[in-house]
Design a protein around this motif. Sequence first.
Motif, PDB file in Angstrom:
ATOM      1  N   ASN A 118       0.810  -1.220   0.000  1.00 59.71           N
ATOM      2  CA  ASN A 118       0.000   0.000   0.000  1.00 59.71           C
ATOM      3  C   ASN A 118       0.843   1.270   0.000  1.00 59.71           C
ATOM      4  OD1 ASN A 118      -2.560  -0.922  -0.294  1.00 59.71           O
ATOM      5  ND2 ASN A 118      -3.069  -0.924   1.879  1.00 59.71           N
ATOM      6  N   SER A 119       2.116   1.153   0.358  1.00 65.87           N
ATOM      7  CA  SER A 119       3.000   2.323   0.361  1.00 65.87           C
ATOM      8  C   SER A 119       3.841   2.382  -0.915  1.00 65.87           C
ATOM      9  CB  SER A 119       3.927   2.291   1.586  1.00 65.87           C
ATOM     10  OG  SER A 119       4.737   1.124   1.554  1.00 65.87           O
ATOM     11  N   THR A 120       3.471   1.558  -1.912  1.00 60.64           N
ATOM     12  CA  THR A 120       4.214   1.504  -3.177  1.00 60.64           C
ATOM     13  C   THR A 120       3.238   1.627  -4.357  1.00 60.64           C
ATOM     14  OG1 THR A 120       4.040  -0.887  -3.539  1.00 60.64           O
ATOM     15  CG2 THR A 120       5.787  -0.123  -2.056  1.00 60.64           C
ATOM     16  N   PHE A 121       3.765   1.471  -5.559  1.00 60.30           N
ATOM     17  CA  PHE A 121       2.952   1.509  -6.782  1.00 60.30           C
ATOM     18  C   PHE A 121       2.580   0.097  -7.257  1.00 60.30           C
ATOM     19  CE2 PHE A 121       5.015   5.557  -6.612  1.00 60.30           C
ATOM     20  CZ  PHE A 121       4.167   6.445  -7.234  1.00 60.30           C
ATOM     21  N   HIS A 122       2.680  -0.866  -6.368  1.00 59.83           N
ATOM     22  CA  HIS A 122       2.465  -2.261  -6.741  1.00 59.83           C
ATOM     23  C   HIS A 122       1.049  -2.514  -7.268  1.00 59.83           C
ATOM     24  CE1 HIS A 122       2.625  -6.643  -6.544  1.00 59.83           C
ATOM     25  NE2 HIS A 122       1.477  -6.602  -5.881  1.00 59.83           N
ATOM     26  N   ASN A 123       0.038  -1.945  -6.617  1.00 58.63           N
ATOM     27  CA  ASN A 123      -1.351  -2.206  -7.025  1.00 58.63           C
ATOM     28  C   ASN A 123      -1.625  -1.704  -8.443  1.00 58.63           C
ATOM     29  OD1 ASN A 123      -4.076  -3.171  -6.123  1.00 58.63           O
ATOM     30  ND2 ASN A 123      -4.627  -1.073  -6.655  1.00 58.63           N
TER      31      ASN A 123
END
Length: 548
Positions: free
Chosen positions: A38-43
Amino acid sequence: MTHIQRADLNLIDTLPNSVLEIEKLTHFCGISNDELYNSTFHNLHRVFYCEGTAEKSRFLKGMIRREIHYCPICLREDAYIRSLWRINGVSSCVKHSCYLLQNCGKCGLPIDVNNLFNPSICPNCYSELSEEVGEYVENIDILKQQQWLSLAWEELLYNRYLSLVHEQECGMKLLYILNGSKPMYDRTYLKGTLEAYSVRLDTILQYARGTLKQRRKLHLNLILKVLFDYNISISDFFEIKIPESFKKSVIATTAKKQAIVCLSPWCSSYGTANALVKTGTLSKVYKDGSYLKTHMACLDCGCEYAYDREGQVKEKSYFADGYRFIQESKPLSLAEFQRNSGYPLNACIRIAAYFNARDLWDFRSVAVDEKLLASFATAVSKNISLTDIQNWPCWKEKYHYLIHRLHPKVMREIILLKRPAKERLPKLDYWEKLIQCCEANMLKDVTITIGGVSSQIGVTPKTLAKWGYVSYVKEMKEKQRGLRLERRRKMLYEKIDDYFKMHSENKIFSKDVYNFIGVRQSYLCGIIPEINDYVKSEMQILRENIVI
């Protein structure tokens, strides 16, 4: 945990799986994988099926800033770097309605994310970033755009329930939106729409058709621009259902014609060919030069369609486009509708009457008279002309006539009406008519053209060519040109003689002669060069006489 190079620090939040051992890190920190992601651009990469590192970098190329922009008020409330602050295009904090600061207020230097050791301390001069004062956004349009963009990015970054979308599906959805959400692919309309985005139609078609030689993603910036312009949220974009008729018309090769289906969203046969019938018109060239063939009409709504030269389906009756405009702009009056739509007044009146008759747009409150409607339909079925019906004394005004003329029952009768074909003379009789027509035009000095002559004798230019009569028309046209030229030559000689008689004792110049006859010397060189020679000889004779 793998060893991370300093140059790769920015990949921790943009491409975490490429530089971090996620399982070990989450175990060490005592958090779940979802909390870390949630603290990255993974989604974002997950929902667009970005599987490779190169694929992900192209998808976001130029969109992630290395230098962070920040909101000092947010840092005072909670000191951490928001993912939104690293995204190009996000220039404001919508929570506090202020512009993001781009540099440290003390030293004036940009803040490189790789140099940050404390989210609220400038890595260059060690001053408190949270103590800075931002500028409030006063422009409402900018604020609305930033609110939309922030919400879009929040959905992409944090909404784990978004449906996954492949590049082909994404391309098809984008194409459908740019096509005005019409059920059939419209190449001409799309070309005009895509000019605003500096993107070639063929490029989007490759994505939508799945014909890319190498797997690539549509750039996210293009997707966001289109969605903002059409006021579509990210969640709505992922949930768009594309009509099968549109998919088939896009995937069909250009060598094949699109299947004609009803394009009217209010019609019970929308998106299908169930109620379409041929109108009897095979092909027609219109005054604006457009060409349409295979004319068809829908028995349920009365709208008419045909193929253009490229095999694309076109609506002839403009009701479907009018309906979409009414739904989007919701005009309160006919004047407002005409002003905003750009349609001619007569077209606006017809559109209004059409939807008035169907209770879909009632701006005049003119009711349909059932008895008049029945009489109208009966008259049409008996092959009484619409001109005669329009002259009935019962109509209070033109609009009163139109809501009956454009009623579904009447339009159905008009479409189904079997009109008797015009009797055609034998081919040899048309030859006689052609000769008489050309001779009459020669006598009256009416310009002979293939189009004009064919219209006068009641056949098409194509039929004249098929019968081999075009060569005769061209021959007569050339003969007419020769006769006109001879008449003009004679007239010019007479005017020149008159001029020299009037100035037989005066000194004159050749330009005076050409001004008098109203023709340029250079023009005569191309059509009647002997006139110039005649002027020269007459000038020479005049000079000799004056000298004597």
